[in-house]
Design a protein around this motif. Structure first.
Motif, PDB file in Angstrom:
ATOM      1  N   TYR A   1       0.835  -1.203   0.000  1.00 18.09           N
ATOM      2  CA  TYR A   1       0.000   0.000   0.000  1.00 18.09           C
ATOM      3  C   TYR A   1       0.866   1.247   0.000  1.00 18.09           C
ATOM      4  CZ  TYR A   1      -3.377  -3.445   1.591  1.00 18.09           C
ATOM      5  OH  TYR A   1      -4.164  -4.554   1.691  1.00 18.09           O
ATOM      6  N   ILE A   2       0.455   2.211  -0.799  1.00 20.65           N
ATOM      7  CA  ILE A   2       1.104   3.520  -0.805  1.00 20.65           C
ATOM      8  C   ILE A   2       0.006   4.540  -0.509  1.00 20.65           C
ATOM      9  CG2 ILE A   2       2.327   5.258  -2.157  1.00 20.65           C
ATOM     10  CD1 ILE A   2       3.466   2.917  -3.837  1.00 20.65           C
ATOM     11  N   THR A   3       0.169   5.261   0.584  1.00 24.08           N
ATOM     12  CA  THR A   3      -0.799   6.284   0.959  1.00 24.08           C
ATOM     13  C   THR A   3      -0.161   7.647   0.783  1.00 24.08           C
ATOM     14  OG1 THR A   3      -1.911   4.850   2.546  1.00 24.08           O
ATOM     15  CG2 THR A   3      -2.216   7.221   2.845  1.00 24.08           C
ATOM     16  N   ILE A   4      -0.885   8.517   0.108  1.00 26.83           N
ATOM     17  CA  ILE A   4      -0.439   9.897  -0.059  1.00 26.83           C
ATOM     18  C   ILE A   4      -1.472  10.776   0.635  1.00 26.83           C
ATOM     19  CG2 ILE A   4       0.149  11.742  -1.657  1.00 26.83           C
ATOM     20  CD1 ILE A   4       1.087   9.588  -3.591  1.00 26.83           C
ATOM     21  N   ARG A   5      -0.997  11.493   1.634  1.00 26.37           N
ATOM     22  CA  ARG A   5      -1.863  12.396   2.401  1.00 26.37           C
ATOM     23  C   ARG A   5      -1.469  13.820   2.040  1.00 26.37           C
ATOM     24  NH1 ARG A   5      -1.902  14.342   7.875  1.00 26.37           N
ATOM     25  NH2 ARG A   5      -4.047  14.588   8.559  1.00 26.37           N
ATOM     26  N   PHE A   6      -2.451  14.709   1.957  1.00 31.18           N
ATOM     27  CA  PHE A   6      -2.173  16.076   1.519  1.00 31.18           C
ATOM     28  C   PHE A   6      -3.239  17.015   2.041  1.00 31.18           C
ATOM     29  CE2 PHE A   6      -4.331  13.530  -1.644  1.00 31.18           C
ATOM     30  CZ  PHE A   6      -5.425  14.295  -2.017  1.00 31.18           C
ATOM     31  N   LEU A   7      -2.991  18.297   1.855  1.00 33.53           N
ATOM     32  CA  LEU A   7      -3.929  19.330   2.275  1.00 33.53           C
ATOM     33  C   LEU A   7      -4.608  19.915   1.047  1.00 33.53           C
ATOM     34  CD1 LEU A   7      -4.777  20.874   4.920  1.00 33.53           C
ATOM     35  CD2 LEU A   7      -3.222  22.657   4.184  1.00 33.53           C
ATOM     36  N   VAL A   8      -5.926  20.042   1.111  1.00 32.75           N
ATOM     37  CA  VAL A   8      -6.693  20.747   0.091  1.00 32.75           C
ATOM     38  C   VAL A   8      -7.042  22.096   0.698  1.00 32.75           C
ATOM     39  CG1 VAL A   8      -8.760  20.741  -1.363  1.00 32.75           C
ATOM     40  CG2 VAL A   8      -7.665  18.569  -0.749  1.00 32.75           C
ATOM     41  N   ASN A   9      -6.603  23.184   0.047  1.00 32.72           N
ATOM     42  CA  ASN A   9      -6.841  24.502   0.650  1.00 32.72           C
ATOM     43  C   ASN A   9      -8.229  25.037   0.309  1.00 32.72           C
ATOM     44  OD1 ASN A   9      -6.693  25.714  -1.894  1.00 32.72           O
ATOM     45  ND2 ASN A   9      -4.696  26.637  -1.551  1.00 32.72           N
ATOM     46  N   CYS A  10      -8.512  26.247   0.766  1.00 35.88           N
ATOM     47  CA  CYS A  10      -9.841  26.850   0.599  1.00 35.88           C
ATOM     48  C   CYS A  10     -10.161  27.191  -0.858  1.00 35.88           C
ATOM     49  CB  CYS A  10      -9.957  28.096   1.469  1.00 35.88           C
ATOM     50  SG  CYS A  10      -8.805  29.407   1.005  1.00 35.88           S
ATOM     51  N   GLU A  11      -9.197  27.013  -1.749  1.00 33.61           N
ATOM     52  CA  GLU A  11      -9.412  27.248  -3.178  1.00 33.61           C
ATOM     53  C   GLU A  11      -9.518  25.937  -3.954  1.00 33.61           C
ATOM     54  OE1 GLU A  11      -5.944  29.551  -4.072  1.00 33.61           O
ATOM     55  OE2 GLU A  11      -6.735  31.362  -3.134  1.00 33.61           O
ATOM     56  N   GLY A  12      -9.414  24.803  -3.255  1.00 33.77           N
ATOM     57  CA  GLY A  12      -9.458  23.503  -3.921  1.00 33.77           C
ATOM     58  C   GLY A  12      -8.116  23.071  -4.486  1.00 33.77           C
ATOM     59  N   LYS A  13      -7.048  23.784  -4.162  1.00 37.39           N
ATOM     60  CA  LYS A  13      -5.689  23.435  -4.604  1.00 37.39           C
ATOM     61  C   LYS A  13      -5.055  22.516  -3.564  1.00 37.39           C
ATOM     62  CE  LYS A  13      -5.535  26.746  -7.893  1.00 37.39           C
ATOM     63  NZ  LYS A  13      -6.634  26.485  -8.772  1.00 37.39           N
ATOM     64  N   THR A  14      -4.086  21.688  -4.012  1.00 40.33           N
ATOM     65  CA  THR A  14      -3.469  20.723  -3.107  1.00 40.33           C
ATOM     66  C   THR A  14      -1.995  21.019  -2.881  1.00 40.33           C
ATOM     67  OG1 THR A  14      -3.055  19.249  -4.983  1.00 40.33           O
ATOM     68  CG2 THR A  14      -5.062  18.869  -3.703  1.00 40.33           C
ATOM     69  N   GLY A  15      -1.519  20.589  -1.713  1.00 40.97           N
ATOM     70  CA  GLY A  15      -0.112  20.748  -1.355  1.00 40.97           C
ATOM     71  C   GLY A  15       0.204  19.953  -0.098  1.00 40.97           C
ATOM     72  N   LEU A  16       1.439  20.083   0.377  1.00 39.42           N
ATOM     73  CA  LEU A  16       1.926  19.404   1.588  1.00 39.42           C
ATOM     74  C   LEU A  16       1.735  17.884   1.483  1.00 39.42           C
ATOM     75  CD1 LEU A  16       0.606  21.794   4.406  1.00 39.42           C
ATOM     76  CD2 LEU A  16       2.703  21.970   3.071  1.00 39.42           C
ATOM     77  N   PHE A  17       2.200  17.304   0.403  1.00 35.09           N
ATOM     78  CA  PHE A  17       2.042  15.868   0.147  1.00 35.09           C
ATOM     79  C   PHE A  17       3.020  15.066   1.007  1.00 35.09           C
ATOM     80  CE2 PHE A  17       0.531  18.031  -3.577  1.00 35.09           C
ATOM     81  CZ  PHE A  17      -0.594  17.323  -3.944  1.00 35.09           C
ATOM     82  N   ARG A  18       2.503  14.033   1.661  1.00 41.44           N
ATOM     83  CA  ARG A  18       3.328  13.139   2.464  1.00 41.44           C
ATOM     84  C   ARG A  18       3.001  11.707   2.067  1.00 41.44           C
ATOM     85  NH1 ARG A  18       4.943  17.463   2.867  1.00 41.44           N
ATOM     86  NH2 ARG A  18       5.701  18.567   4.707  1.00 41.44           N
ATOM     87  N   ILE A  19       4.026  10.845   2.057  1.00 41.92           N
ATOM     88  CA  ILE A  19       3.884   9.480   1.559  1.00 41.92           C
ATOM     89  C   ILE A  19       4.171   8.481   2.673  1.00 41.92           C
ATOM     90  CG2 ILE A  19       4.759   7.804  -0.115  1.00 41.92           C
ATOM     91  CD1 ILE A  19       5.743  10.293  -1.742  1.00 41.92           C
ATOM     92  N   GLN A  20       3.328   7.464   2.755  1.00 41.52           N
ATOM     93  CA  GLN A  20       3.556   6.345   3.657  1.00 41.52           C
ATOM     94  C   GLN A  20       3.485   5.072   2.824  1.00 41.52           C
ATOM     95  OE1 GLN A  20       0.560   5.670   6.647  1.00 41.52           O
ATOM     96  NE2 GLN A  20       1.995   4.584   7.959  1.00 41.52           N
ATOM     97  N   GLN A  21       4.448   4.174   3.041  1.00 43.24           N
ATOM     98  CA  GLN A  21       4.525   2.945   2.255  1.00 43.24           C
ATOM     99  C   GLN A  21       4.507   1.734   3.194  1.00 43.24           C
ATOM    100  OE1 GLN A  21       7.756   3.408  -0.765  1.00 43.24           O
ATOM    101  NE2 GLN A  21       7.930   5.442   0.145  1.00 43.24           N
ATOM    102  N   MET A  22       3.656   0.750   2.859  1.00 45.12           N
ATOM    103  CA  MET A  22       3.544  -0.455   3.682  1.00 45.12           C
ATOM    104  C   MET A  22       3.509  -1.687   2.793  1.00 45.12           C
ATOM    105  SD  MET A  22       0.554   0.795   6.308  1.00 45.12           S
ATOM    106  CE  MET A  22      -0.492   1.378   4.981  1.00 45.12           C
ATOM    107  N   ASP A  23       4.041  -2.781   3.313  1.00 47.96           N
ATOM    108  CA  ASP A  23       3.938  -4.039   2.579  1.00 47.96           C
ATOM    109  C   ASP A  23       2.536  -4.620   2.793  1.00 47.96           C
ATOM    110  OD1 ASP A  23       3.897  -5.353   5.062  1.00 47.96           O
ATOM    111  OD2 ASP A  23       5.993  -5.973   4.941  1.00 47.96           O
TER     112      ASP A  23
END
Length: 175
Positions: free
Chosen positions: A97-119
């Motif tokens: 599994y690869i999880t990408i977590r991020f922030l969606v701002n008040c304009e619908g734009k995305t940033g602050l991407f963080r990745i977690q990887q698990m077997d």
């Protein structure tokens, strides 16, 4: 007279102790983010142009009754993956599994991407870097995120996508 000097010194020491304690408490307080799970801006990996509308509070995707907030919903995300990316990862053989977590701002734009990887047993692991970068690129290019409101104010919220991978094939994109 000696008694008065001792008492004065005790009061001064006590006063200094409280001042030092307050300074240390303020340092400790500033060390932590506002909420568990908040993503702190990192100039090494985050876009400096990404606007966080309210740095003091960001909601989680599940704080809103509308559910998943993407134009066309999950169906559209899966469609984009199959049409534009599914053939680019066929040479990789990872499973997990690869999880990408991020922030969606008040304009619908995305940033602050963080990745977690698990077997496949949910243990931390590392997939092929090129494989992860393809998934990250795909996630960053998604541009149909909804704008959420709280008390009639547009707000930032955290979202995630988890890619279930079997032998290098994306079997599912969650949530």
């Amino acid at each position: 007279m000696k008694f008065l000097i001792k008492q004065t010194l005790r009061v001064i020491y006590l006063f200094l102790f409280f001042i030092i304690y307050q300074i240390d408490a303020q340092k400790l307080e500033n060390k932590y983010l506002n909420n568990v799970g908040d993503i702190q801006f990192d100039p090494k990996i985050d876009d400096p142009e990404f606007k966080i509308c309210n740095p003091d509070i960001s909601f989680q995707y599940y704080n809103f009754p509308k559910g998943f907030q993407y134009k066309g919903e999950k169906y559209e995300i899966l469609k984009i993956w199959k049409e534009e990316y599914s053939t680019t990862v066929s040479s990789f053989k990872e499973t997990g599994y690869i999880t990408i977590r991020f922030l969606v701002n008040c304009e619908g734009k995305t940033g602050l991407f963080r990745i977690q990887q698990m077997d496949k047993n949910y243990n931390a692991t590392f997939f092929n870097e090129d494989f992860v970068n393809i998934i990250l690129k795909f996630t960053k290019e998604l541009d149909g995120w909804g704008v959420n409101k709280y008390k009639e104010q547009k707000v930032d919220y955290y979202q995630y996508l988890t890619f279930k991978v079997e032998d290098g094939i994306i079997k599912e994109i969650l949530p």
